[in-house]
Design a protein around this motif. Structure first.
Motif, short mmCIF file in Angstrom:
data_model
loop_
_atom_site.label_atom_id
_atom_site.label_comp_id
_atom_site.label_asym_id
_atom_site.label_seq_id
_atom_site.Cartn_x
_atom_site.Cartn_y
_atom_site.Cartn_z
N VAL A 97 -41.52 7.37 -9.85
CA VAL A 97 -41.67 6.92 -8.39
C VAL A 97 -42.30 5.87 -8.14
CG1 VAL A 97 -42.58 7.91 -6.37
CG2 VAL A 97 -41.31 9.51 -7.82
N THR A 98 -43.45 5.66 -8.79
CA THR A 98 -44.21 4.44 -8.84
C THR A 98 -43.96 3.28 -9.39
OG1 THR A 98 -45.94 5.27 -10.12
CG2 THR A 98 -46.17 5.90 -7.93
N GLN A 99 -43.32 3.19 -10.60
CA GLN A 99 -43.04 2.13 -11.61
C GLN A 99 -44.55 1.56 -11.90
OE1 GLN A 99 -40.09 1.02 -12.77
NE2 GLN A 99 -39.74 3.14 -12.03
N LEU A 100 -45.52 2.14 -12.08
CA LEU A 100 -46.93 1.84 -12.36
C LEU A 100 -47.32 2.63 -13.64
CD1 LEU A 100 -48.67 1.88 -8.62
CD2 LEU A 100 -47.62 0.05 -10.07
N LYS A 101 -48.30 2.00 -14.22
CA LYS A 101 -48.84 2.70 -15.59
C LYS A 101 -49.66 3.85 -14.95
CE LYS A 101 -52.06 0.70 -18.08
NZ LYS A 101 -52.68 0.08 -19.11
N THR A 110 -48.23 3.62 -3.73
CA THR A 110 -47.34 2.35 -4.22
C THR A 110 -47.44 1.13 -3.43
OG1 THR A 110 -45.75 3.88 -5.39
CG2 THR A 110 -45.06 1.49 -5.10
N THR A 111 -47.33 1.16 -2.30
CA THR A 111 -47.48 0.19 -1.29
C THR A 111 -49.05 -0.15 -1.26
OG1 THR A 111 -46.03 1.14 0.43
CG2 THR A 111 -47.53 -0.24 1.25
N VAL A 112 -49.92 0.57 -1.45
CA VAL A 112 -51.28 -0.31 -1.65
C VAL A 112 -51.40 -1.08 -3.15
CG1 VAL A 112 -53.75 0.51 -2.17
CG2 VAL A 112 -52.40 1.74 -0.40
N ARG A 166 -44.58 18.73 -9.38
CA ARG A 166 -43.97 17.63 -9.95
C ARG A 166 -44.71 16.33 -9.72
NH1 ARG A 166 -37.68 16.35 -8.40
NH2 ARG A 166 -37.09 14.81 -10.00
N TYR A 167 -45.23 16.11 -8.41
CA TYR A 167 -45.83 14.61 -7.97
C TYR A 167 -47.18 14.90 -8.17
CZ TYR A 167 -40.97 13.54 -7.35
OH TYR A 167 -39.62 13.31 -7.49
N VAL A 168 -48.02 16.15 -8.28
CA VAL A 168 -49.42 16.20 -7.93
C VAL A 168 -50.02 16.22 -6.62
CG1 VAL A 168 -51.84 15.69 -8.69
CG2 VAL A 168 -49.57 15.65 -10.44
N VAL A 169 -49.74 14.94 -5.99
CA VAL A 169 -50.26 14.68 -4.69
C VAL A 169 -49.12 14.67 -3.55
CG1 VAL A 169 -52.32 13.75 -5.31
CG2 VAL A 169 -50.37 12.34 -5.20
N GLY A 170 -47.62 15.01 -4.28
CA GLY A 170 -46.70 14.69 -3.28
C GLY A 170 -46.02 13.50 -3.19
N ARG A 171 -44.74 13.48 -3.13
CA ARG A 171 -43.88 12.02 -3.22
C ARG A 171 -44.30 11.15 -2.16
NH1 ARG A 171 -38.54 10.59 -5.69
NH2 ARG A 171 -38.12 8.64 -5.02
N GLY A 172 -44.54 11.60 -0.93
CA GLY A 172 -44.88 10.74 0.28
C GLY A 172 -46.17 10.11 0.03
N LYS A 173 -47.07 10.50 -0.58
CA LYS A 173 -48.52 10.01 -0.84
C LYS A 173 -48.20 9.08 -2.02
CE LYS A 173 -51.89 10.50 0.53
NZ LYS A 173 -52.63 9.73 1.62
N LEU A 174 -47.46 9.32 -2.96
CA LEU A 174 -47.19 8.41 -4.06
C LEU A 174 -46.63 7.04 -3.53
CD1 LEU A 174 -45.72 10.81 -7.13
CD2 LEU A 174 -48.23 9.87 -6.84
N ASP A 198 -32.47 2.63 1.41
CA ASP A 198 -32.26 1.29 0.70
C ASP A 198 -33.94 0.46 0.59
OD1 ASP A 198 -29.69 1.53 0.50
OD2 ASP A 198 -29.09 0.71 2.44
N LEU A 199 -34.34 0.48 1.57
CA LEU A 199 -35.63 -0.44 1.55
C LEU A 199 -36.51 0.25 0.78
CD1 LEU A 199 -35.79 -1.26 5.23
CD2 LEU A 199 -35.10 -2.74 3.34
N SER A 200 -36.92 1.68 0.72
CA SER A 200 -37.64 2.11 -0.34
C SER A 200 -37.13 1.97 -1.85
CB SER A 200 -37.52 3.83 0.14
OG SER A 200 -38.14 4.11 1.27
N THR A 201 -36.15 2.07 -2.03
CA THR A 201 -35.35 1.64 -3.26
C THR A 201 -35.90 0.11 -3.86
OG1 THR A 201 -33.66 3.15 -3.22
CG2 THR A 201 -33.47 1.69 -4.90
#
Length: 549
Positions: A273-277, A245-247, A233-241, A104-107
């Motif tokens: 995943v990141t909602q960033l450009k 995103t937090t940064v 799929r995520y190049v560097v892994g979903r956890g790293k993404l 929930d909090l990640s979403t």
């Protein structure tokens, strides 16, 4: 009928209809939910024995109904704006209680939601409500604030509109503070990938930072990820993404720039995943070329490279295909062509190719005219930002000053100069090279680089003040071999005034060359003498009046 998302298998038609009818519900603008909506949601969830999630916008309208938890809600993509939240919130049921979960909090965080609310359900009735919303970056608590569980009716009169207004004012204030500190450039995070390259990966990340600076970005964070095998799929892994995103949230950054080329599907997944450009290295270099293109020929070359890069990426691209937001990766003479259909782009590519062939023919005629005058030609080559344009100005004693930026010169510059004991010569400067030069740019600028084939001697300018000088020298030599350039070289170890003497000696011991400083005009006489010797060895005869020059 409005669509019901998620795990709908096994639902009775009557239940599906009642779920679809939730789209008709509306919540007042300044409230989280109404008592009627909470009771209806709890009763439905209890009857179907599954959690139900609603996506609401700020007008209180239901935008999506999902059978499942918050992670399964289809949330529309948003253009990242550091001073605003997405304008959506999720209200969902928890049949087993327990409060807000980590998903929930990640979403909440990854989608910059206004809020997430979970309603505990007991025997078909709502009991406690659990609430969380984001907090401004660098607050003392986590990225979100989780409120203690309260009876669901405690939030019925809670002025959530005022909370949102105050939160976005804090976000805007934080953004203004950063803008005053760093300027108004686009705030970016750089992501380098070390696939076992060792120190070279660090050098590449430094170069990526210089590229981003040249493009007008403000680098707020660099991340070098050791990844021998890339995530498909995520190049560097979903956890790293999610870490990145937090940064990005704490640094008010809206753009991720990767130091490698991304497949269209990878860019799309990373954006989701990141909602960033998301930009890759090729897009960044294309953007820099677009900024520096001034002449019709340079603009045509850059536009052709942009279109060739985008053509296979037209289908299924994410928000980076939208050019409404501006910023890095959106500029250039081709920007108005990015969303046209494939056929029109192919026609445009054919048109630009014909135009460039005309420019190439004009340059060939100009080279023939120069040959008729019999003046020897000295080509100046080197890695981008090595000081080629500055050296051209120093040798010819005329021309435009160089800039401390990558790819500042795109058009070939030819200036007349004088070499003692030989006479008049022509100096020609060309576009700089870079490691892993995008193939589309090489193809577009090939006609321009063919200027080097008519040179009698080349001056290879190498910046000895930069780390990785040996690798940069090898990159330029590789490109010259690829172009079929075989003329003799004179190596100029430039920017010696900025370099550590040990580094200069180290490079000179391995490569030879003459130590110079184009800006301070040091070592230029020795360079000129070396050029005279190289030209004479090529059969160039001194002009009769040269001794009087």
């Amino acid at each position: 009928m409005n669509k019901v998302y998620g795990r709908t298998n096994g639902l009775k038609p009557s239940a599906r209809k009642r779920l679809a009818n939730l789209y008709r519900r509306r919540v007042p603008d300044d409230r989280l939910y109404t008592a009627e909506l909470a009771r209806t949601l709890a009763q439905l969830s209890y009857e179907i024995h599954k959690p139900i999630s609603l996506l609401l916008d700020r007008r209180g309208s239901v935008r999506a109904v999902t059978v499942g938890d918050a992670r399964e809600v289809p949330i529309p993509p948003m253009a990242y704006v550091e001073t605003r939240l997405s304008g959506y919130r999720i209200l969902h049921t928890h049949l087993g209680g327990g409060g807000l979960s980590r998903p929930d909090l990640s979403t909440l965080f990854l989608n910059r939601l206004d809020a997430v609310v979970a309603l505990d359900v007991a025997e078909g009735r709502p009991t406690n409500a659990h609430l969380a919303h984001l907090v401004p970056p660098h607050a003392e608590e986590e990225d979100w604030r989780v409120y203690p569980a309260r009876p669901y009716h405690a939030y019925l009169d809670w002025d959530f509109g005022a909370v949102l207004k105050a939160l976005e004012e804090e976000l805007a204030k934080a953004a203004r503070v950063r803008e005053m500190a760093d300027g108004s450039g686009e705030r970016v995070i750089l992501v380098g990938v070390d696939r076992g390259e060792g120190p070279q990966a660090e050098v590449d990340l430094v170069e990526l930072a210089e590229l981003a600076r040249t493009a007008g970005g403000v680098v707020v964070h660099r991340e070098l990820v050791y990844r021998p095998e890339l995530d498909a799929r995520y190049v560097v892994g979903r956890g790293k993404l999610e870490e990145l995103t937090t940064v990005a949230y704490h640094e008010n950054a809206g753009t991720l720039i990767f130091g490698l080329d991304l497949a269209p599907a990878q860019a799309r997944e990373i954006e989701t995943v990141t909602q960033l450009k998301v930009l890759d290295r090729t897009q960044l270099i294309l953007d820099i070329f677009a900024q520096h293109a001034r002449t019709p020929q340079a603009k045509a070359q850059v536009e052709l490279a942009q279109l060739r890069y985008l053509l296979p990426r037209l289908v299924g691209r994410g928000r980076e295909m939208s050019r409404l937001g501006g910023g890095i990766g959106t500029r250039g003479p081709g920007e108005t062509k990015l969303e046209v259909d494939r056929r029109r782009i192919q026609a445009r590519i054919a048109h630009l190719t014909r135009d460039l062939e005309k420019y190439a023919q004009q340059r060939r005629e100009a080279r023939k005219a120069r040959k008729r005058h019999g003046l020897p030609v000295i080509g100046i080559v080197g890695y981008t930002n090595a000081g080629k344009t500055t050296l051209l100005q120093a040798l010819a004693k005329r021309g435009e000053p160089g800039e401390n930026k990558l790819f500042a010169t795109l058009r070939p510059l030819t200036r007349k100069g004088f070499l003692p004991g030989l006479g008049e010569v022509l100096y020609t400067d060309t576009v700089g090279f870079i490691r892993h030069m995008p193939a589309d740019l090489m193809a577009a600028f090939r006609a321009t680089l063919e200027e080097l084939l008519d040179a009698d001697v080349l001056v290879h300018v190498l910046d000895v003040s930069q780390e990785g000088a040996l690798e940069r020298h090898a990159t330029v030599e590789d490109v010259l071999r690829e172009l079929g350039v075989e003329q003799p070289r004179v190596l100029a170890l430039n920017k010696a005034d900025r370099a550590d003497p040990y580094d200069v000696d180290f490079v000179q011991e391995r490569l030879g060359g003459l130590v110079i400083s184009a800006t301070k005009r040091e070592g230029l006489e020795a360079l000129k003498q070396a050029l005279v010797q190289a030209l004479v060895a090529r059969g160039v005869r001194p002009q009769a009046w040269a001794q009087y020059g």
